[in-house]
Write a protein that holds these residues in place. Sequence first.
Motif, PDB file in Angstrom:
ATOM      1  N   VAL A  42       0.512  -1.308   0.114  1.00 25.86           N
ATOM      2  CA  VAL A  42       0.250   0.225  -0.274  1.00 25.86           C
ATOM      3  C   VAL A  42       0.941   1.080  -0.113  1.00 25.86           C
ATOM      4  CG1 VAL A  42      -1.396   1.452   1.247  1.00 25.86           C
ATOM      5  CG2 VAL A  42      -1.805  -1.158   0.457  1.00 25.86           C
ATOM      6  N   PHE A  43       1.993   1.102   1.032  1.00 29.83           N
ATOM      7  CA  PHE A  43       2.863   2.457   1.043  1.00 29.83           C
ATOM      8  C   PHE A  43       3.702   2.295  -0.558  1.00 29.83           C
ATOM      9  CE2 PHE A  43       3.444   2.380   5.783  1.00 29.83           C
ATOM     10  CZ  PHE A  43       1.692   2.829   5.738  1.00 29.83           C
ATOM     11  N   LYS A  44       4.351   1.773  -1.275  1.00 28.20           N
ATOM     12  CA  LYS A  44       5.289   1.688  -2.632  1.00 28.20           C
ATOM     13  C   LYS A  44       4.067   2.243  -3.463  1.00 28.20           C
ATOM     14  CE  LYS A  44       8.279  -0.358  -3.448  1.00 28.20           C
ATOM     15  NZ  LYS A  44       9.610  -0.793  -3.719  1.00 28.20           N
ATOM     16  N   LEU A  45       2.440   1.788  -3.995  1.00 26.48           N
ATOM     17  CA  LEU A  45       1.913   2.404  -5.070  1.00 26.48           C
ATOM     18  C   LEU A  45       1.274   2.974  -3.992  1.00 26.48           C
ATOM     19  CD1 LEU A  45       0.605  -1.309  -5.640  1.00 26.48           C
ATOM     20  CD2 LEU A  45       2.193   0.030  -6.420  1.00 26.48           C
ATOM     21  N   GLY A  46       0.885   4.041  -2.907  1.00 29.55           N
ATOM     22  CA  GLY A  46       0.449   4.586  -2.621  1.00 29.55           C
ATOM     23  C   GLY A  46      -1.778   4.444  -2.287  1.00 29.55           C
ATOM     24  N   GLY A  47      -2.004   5.608  -1.753  1.00 28.34           N
ATOM     25  CA  GLY A  47      -3.118   4.898  -1.429  1.00 28.34           C
ATOM     26  C   GLY A  47      -4.599   5.174  -1.825  1.00 28.34           C
ATOM     27  N   LEU A  50      -6.232   2.072  -3.692  1.00 26.85           N
ATOM     28  CA  LEU A  50      -7.676   1.853  -3.354  1.00 26.85           C
ATOM     29  C   LEU A  50      -9.021   2.063  -3.909  1.00 26.85           C
ATOM     30  CD1 LEU A  50      -6.740   0.927   1.071  1.00 26.85           C
ATOM     31  CD2 LEU A  50      -7.100  -0.610  -0.690  1.00 26.85           C
ATOM     32  N   ASN A  51      -9.010   3.251  -4.477  1.00 25.62           N
ATOM     33  CA  ASN A  51      -9.731   3.932  -5.171  1.00 25.62           C
ATOM     34  C   ASN A  51      -9.713   3.952  -6.239  1.00 25.62           C
ATOM     35  OD1 ASN A  51     -10.376   5.074  -2.669  1.00 25.62           O
ATOM     36  ND2 ASN A  51      -8.808   6.959  -2.348  1.00 25.62           N
ATOM     37  N   ARG A  52      -9.578   2.567  -6.869  1.00 23.41           N
ATOM     38  CA  ARG A  52      -9.478   2.030  -8.405  1.00 23.41           C
ATOM     39  C   ARG A  52     -11.254   1.317  -9.194  1.00 23.41           C
ATOM     40  NH1 ARG A  52      -9.168  -3.773  -7.936  1.00 23.41           N
ATOM     41  NH2 ARG A  52      -8.169  -4.500  -6.257  1.00 23.41           N
ATOM     42  N   PRO A  53     -11.901   1.646  -9.687  1.00 20.66           N
ATOM     43  CA  PRO A  53     -12.846   1.506 -10.256  1.00 20.66           C
ATOM     44  C   PRO A  53     -12.853  -0.346 -10.040  1.00 20.66           C
ATOM     45  CG  PRO A  53     -11.877   2.302 -12.327  1.00 20.66           C
ATOM     46  CD  PRO A  53     -10.700   2.102 -10.354  1.00 20.66           C
TER      47      PRO A  53
END
Length: 54
Positions: A42-47, A50-53
């Motif tokens: 999560v930290f490497k890909l960013g927050g 989690l907000n993907r369609p």
Amino acid sequence: MTEPEDGGVVLTPEQKRQRNRRNVALALALGSLVVIFWLVTVFKLGGAVLNRPL
């Protein structure tokens, strides 16, 4: 120690407690690794991951 009829091993109550403690420690270690890997992802890909369609 008496031999069971099926050829298995009979554990003493102390050996059963030690096995149980070891299993709990392994479960906690595995669970901790899962959480660490998830957090790093999560930290490497960013927050925004989690907000993907769907």
